[in-house]
Motif scaffolding. Structure first.
Motif, short mmCIF file in Angstrom:
data_model
loop_
_atom_site.label_atom_id
_atom_site.label_comp_id
_atom_site.label_asym_id
_atom_site.label_seq_id
_atom_site.Cartn_x
_atom_site.Cartn_y
_atom_site.Cartn_z
N ALA A 54 -29.88 -34.96 -41.78
CA ALA A 54 -27.75 -34.24 -40.67
C ALA A 54 -27.03 -35.76 -41.49
O ALA A 54 -26.39 -35.49 -41.69
CB ALA A 54 -28.61 -34.93 -39.00
N VAL A 55 -28.00 -36.96 -41.21
CA VAL A 55 -26.73 -38.03 -42.31
C VAL A 55 -26.43 -37.33 -43.40
O VAL A 55 -25.48 -37.88 -43.88
CB VAL A 55 -28.18 -39.24 -42.35
N HIS A 58 -23.28 -35.51 -42.99
CA HIS A 58 -22.40 -35.82 -42.26
C HIS A 58 -21.59 -37.09 -43.76
O HIS A 58 -20.66 -37.07 -44.19
CB HIS A 58 -23.00 -37.04 -41.47
N ARG A 61 -19.88 -34.69 -45.52
CA ARG A 61 -18.18 -34.76 -44.90
C ARG A 61 -17.08 -35.44 -45.49
O ARG A 61 -16.20 -34.74 -45.50
CB ARG A 61 -18.58 -33.93 -43.53
N ARG A 103 -15.02 -43.66 -40.79
CA ARG A 103 -15.16 -42.10 -40.30
C ARG A 103 -16.57 -42.42 -40.37
O ARG A 103 -17.22 -41.39 -39.83
CB ARG A 103 -14.79 -41.44 -41.84
N ASP A 106 -18.14 -42.53 -36.95
CA ASP A 106 -17.44 -42.00 -35.92
C ASP A 106 -18.49 -41.42 -34.82
O ASP A 106 -19.53 -41.59 -35.34
CB ASP A 106 -16.81 -40.44 -36.86
N SER A 108 -19.44 -38.97 -33.19
CA SER A 108 -19.42 -37.88 -33.24
C SER A 108 -20.77 -37.02 -34.38
O SER A 108 -21.24 -36.26 -34.50
CB SER A 108 -19.00 -36.83 -33.14
N GLY A 109 -20.54 -38.23 -34.90
CA GLY A 109 -22.00 -38.29 -36.42
C GLY A 109 -23.16 -38.79 -36.38
O GLY A 109 -23.17 -39.51 -34.67
#
Length: 194
Positions: A54-55, A58, A61, A103, A106, A108-109
């Motif tokens: 997941a990291v 992220h 992105r 970013r 963030d 949400s991350g």
């Protein structure tokens, strides 16, 4: 699965990276050879090993939305007495580094976190050594200058031996690097203490 300690940074390219690493070691900083020369975007952060995919997604992105930018290092600074650090200053690219680190962290991350100190992009060249050696680092690298087009960042993991190793590089989505300014604020002498 356990936890791992990760960090995200912009590597200082060759020959500048090795030069600053050797100078750091020469000042007596025992950690020098275990830490590639870099500008931190995400400081050492402990994460669940199972959460690494997941990291990485992220980071992909964030990089995909990023654009290359000019980076320039020039002169020295220090965080003393607050923190025993002497560093080379980021005089061009600091705003872009600041946006990137925001970013990355963030809310949400997967690596949302607060920082111990306000973010200040820099390249550490001495940390936690005696004051005389810190003074020497500050003086001897005062004329250091390097510039390059920053085209991405990398994910690192700290091993049990304390050495930071690159796991993966992330390239920005854009391909055009703005040209270095012909006359920067630094050359005009208007940036003295950033």
């Amino acid at each position: 699965m356990g936890t791992v300690t990760i960090g995200v940074s912009i590597a200082v390219p060759e020959p500048h990276g090795s030069l600053l690493q050797e100078r750091r070691a020469g000042f007596g900083d025992a950690a020098a050879h275990g830490i590639p020369t870099h500008v931190t975007l995400l400081p050492p952060t402990e994460v669940d090993e199972a959460g690494l995919p997941a990291v990485e997604a992220h980071l992909g992105r964030v990089a995909g939305a990023g654009r290359p930018f000019p980076m320039r290092l020039s002169g020295t600074g220090t965080f003393r007495p607050l923190s025993p650090v002497v560093y080379v200053r980021v005089v061009q690219g600091a705003e872009e580094c600041t946006r990137l680190q925001q970013r990355l962290r963030d809310a949400s991350g997967p690596v949302a976190r607060e920082l111990q100190f306000p973010y200040h992009p820099h390249v550490t060249v001495a940390h936690g050594i005696d004051d005389a050696a810190m003074d020497r680092a500050f003086e001897e690298l005062a004329c250091f200058d390097a510039q390059w087009p920053c085209t991405g960042f990398a994910l690192y993991e700290q091993g049990a031996d304390g050495v930071w190793r690159k796991l993966r590089e992330y390239t920005f989505g854009g391909s055009v690097v703005p040209p270095q300014a012909a006359h920067t604020d630094v050359e005009r002498g208007t940036i003295a203490s950033r």
